[in-house]
Design an enzyme around this catalytic site. Structure first.
Site, PDB file in Angstrom:
ATOM      1  N   CYS A  58     -18.997   5.815  60.834  1.00 40.22           N
ATOM      2  CA  CYS A  58     -18.560   4.441  61.095  1.00 40.22           C
ATOM      3  C   CYS A  58     -17.216   4.520  61.800  1.00 40.22           C
ATOM      4  O   CYS A  58     -16.211   4.922  61.192  1.00 40.22           O
ATOM      5  CB  CYS A  58     -18.441   3.646  59.801  1.00 40.22           C
ATOM      6  SG  CYS A  58     -17.871   1.943  60.063  1.00 40.22           S
ATOM      7  N   HIS A 109     -28.258   5.624  67.930  1.00 43.45           N
ATOM      8  CA  HIS A 109     -28.109   4.361  68.646  1.00 43.45           C
ATOM      9  C   HIS A 109     -29.124   4.264  69.773  1.00 43.45           C
ATOM     10  O   HIS A 109     -29.426   5.259  70.443  1.00 43.45           O
ATOM     11  CB  HIS A 109     -26.708   4.242  69.251  1.00 43.45           C
ATOM     12  CG  HIS A 109     -25.642   3.978  68.247  1.00 43.45           C
ATOM     13  ND1 HIS A 109     -25.180   2.714  67.953  1.00 43.45           N
ATOM     14  CD2 HIS A 109     -24.960   4.826  67.435  1.00 43.45           C
ATOM     15  CE1 HIS A 109     -24.246   2.789  67.017  1.00 43.45           C
ATOM     16  NE2 HIS A 109     -24.092   4.058  66.687  1.00 43.45           N
ATOM     17  N   GLU A 151     -26.461  -3.719  63.509  1.00 46.06           N
ATOM     18  CA  GLU A 151     -26.144  -2.461  62.847  1.00 46.06           C
ATOM     19  C   GLU A 151     -27.184  -2.134  61.772  1.00 46.06           C
ATOM     20  O   GLU A 151     -27.510  -2.972  60.930  1.00 46.06           O
ATOM     21  CB  GLU A 151     -24.744  -2.530  62.227  1.00 46.06           C
ATOM     22  CG  GLU A 151     -24.218  -1.190  61.774  1.00 46.06           C
ATOM     23  CD  GLU A 151     -22.717  -1.226  61.526  1.00 46.06           C
ATOM     24  OE1 GLU A 151     -22.189  -0.193  61.081  1.00 46.06           O
ATOM     25  OE2 GLU A 151     -22.071  -2.261  61.772  1.00 46.06           O
ATOM     26  N   CYS A 207     -18.596  -2.694  66.078  1.00 46.39           N
ATOM     27  CA  CYS A 207     -19.198  -1.438  65.642  1.00 46.39           C
ATOM     28  C   CYS A 207     -18.583  -0.333  66.493  1.00 46.39           C
ATOM     29  O   CYS A 207     -18.831  -0.253  67.698  1.00 46.39           O
ATOM     30  CB  CYS A 207     -20.719  -1.479  65.822  1.00 46.39           C
ATOM     31  SG  CYS A 207     -21.544   0.071  65.368  1.00 46.39           S
ATOM     32  N   GLY A 222     -21.095   2.080  67.850  1.00 49.29           N
ATOM     33  CA  GLY A 222     -21.870   1.378  68.867  1.00 49.29           C
ATOM     34  C   GLY A 222     -21.112   1.303  70.183  1.00 49.29           C
ATOM     35  O   GLY A 222     -21.695   1.472  71.266  1.00 49.29           O
TER      36      GLY A 222
END
Length: 269
Positions: free
Chosen positions: A74, A151, A200, A209, A212
């Protein structure tokens, strides 16, 4: 058992941070994570972060989404923990070891090297990760990249025109992604600017994010759409993403401590 916590956020992506480096916590169940993350009856968060001692790094960071599932990485939480540590640090995660460096503009995080191999994403079977020959409604041919977690990045004309709350869950749990996937829809504005929205994995729509933003920037760079340093604008604010000649990703942005408190573990067990 009274447990102290720190409530933090990175561009609106919020966390409960539990520091177990000196005082171990009881076993953390899925039910406890969900109860603490509940915004009506708990403290409320997108992710629960647990800091633990580590033999080789400054600390270990464990990350739990609000659905109770533990995930590998994260980016926003990495900046928050880097701010808490207050000095250059190495943080061990399930997705690898990262480095954080506090700076005048927030915290810079060395997010490591991206992975593009189909089985490193992971995908259910081999295909070209630069342009997956797949589509879900208006979303087609994503770039797949792993930046500590998986992702799928879709480039679209207008990120706000995509019903990400509807199509995001469908893509997340598609059988092509055995570990599920984070779903990114992005619009390239110029060679230094990207706009991004993220569904997410395990958390849903989020204001920001970090991984991301990293994955989307790398995907755009791979396709030659942007330069090697870009600003990614999320609903919560901007992040600066760079991809160095050493193949490592650097993410720089703010982190904020909202408040501190404590709770009774038994109320959420």
């Amino acid at each position: 058992m009274r447990v102290p916590f720190i409530k933090m956020h990175g561009l609106g992506n919020d966390f409960i941070v539990l520091d177990a480096r000196e005082t171990p916590l009881p076993a953390l169940s899925t039910a406890t994570v969900r109860a603490l993350a509940d915004r009506r009856e708990g403290i409320g968060c997108d992710q629960l972060i647990v800091l633990e001692p580590d033999e080789t790094a400054t600390c270990r960071m464990r990350i739990f989404n609000q659905d109770g599932g533990e995930v590998e990485a994260c980016g926003n939480a990495s900046r928050a923990v880097g701010m808490l540590l207050g000095e250059p640090a190495t943080i061990s995660t399930a997705g690898g070891v990262i480095e954080t460096h506090p700076s005048d503009s927030g915290v810079a995080v060395d997010m490591g090297e991206p992975r593009f191999e189909w089985d490193a994403i992971p995908l259910a079977y081999a295909m070209d990760t630069m342009s997956l020959p797949l589509g879900w409604g208006a979303l087609e041919q994503p770039v797949a990249v792993n930046v500590g977690n998986p992702h799928a990045v879709f480039f679209v004309g207008n990120v706000d025109a995509i019903a990400l709350d509807i199509i995001g869950p469908e893509v997340e749990i598609d059988e092509i992604f055995p570990a599920r996937v984070n779903v990114n829809v992005a619009s390239v504005e110029d060679r230094e600017t990207i706009r991004l929205r993220v569904w997410e994995r395990g958390a849903g729509l989020t204001r920001a994010c970090g991984t991301g933003a990293c994955a989307t920037a790398i995907a755009a760079m791979r396709r030659g759409l942007v330069d090697r340093e870009v600003t990614v604008h999320l609903p919560g604010g901007p992040l600066l993403i760079g991809w160095g000649e050493d193949n490592r990703i650097t993410m720089t942005g703010p982190a904020t401590e909202a408040f501190r408190g404590e709770f009774d573990w038994g109320d959420y067990a």
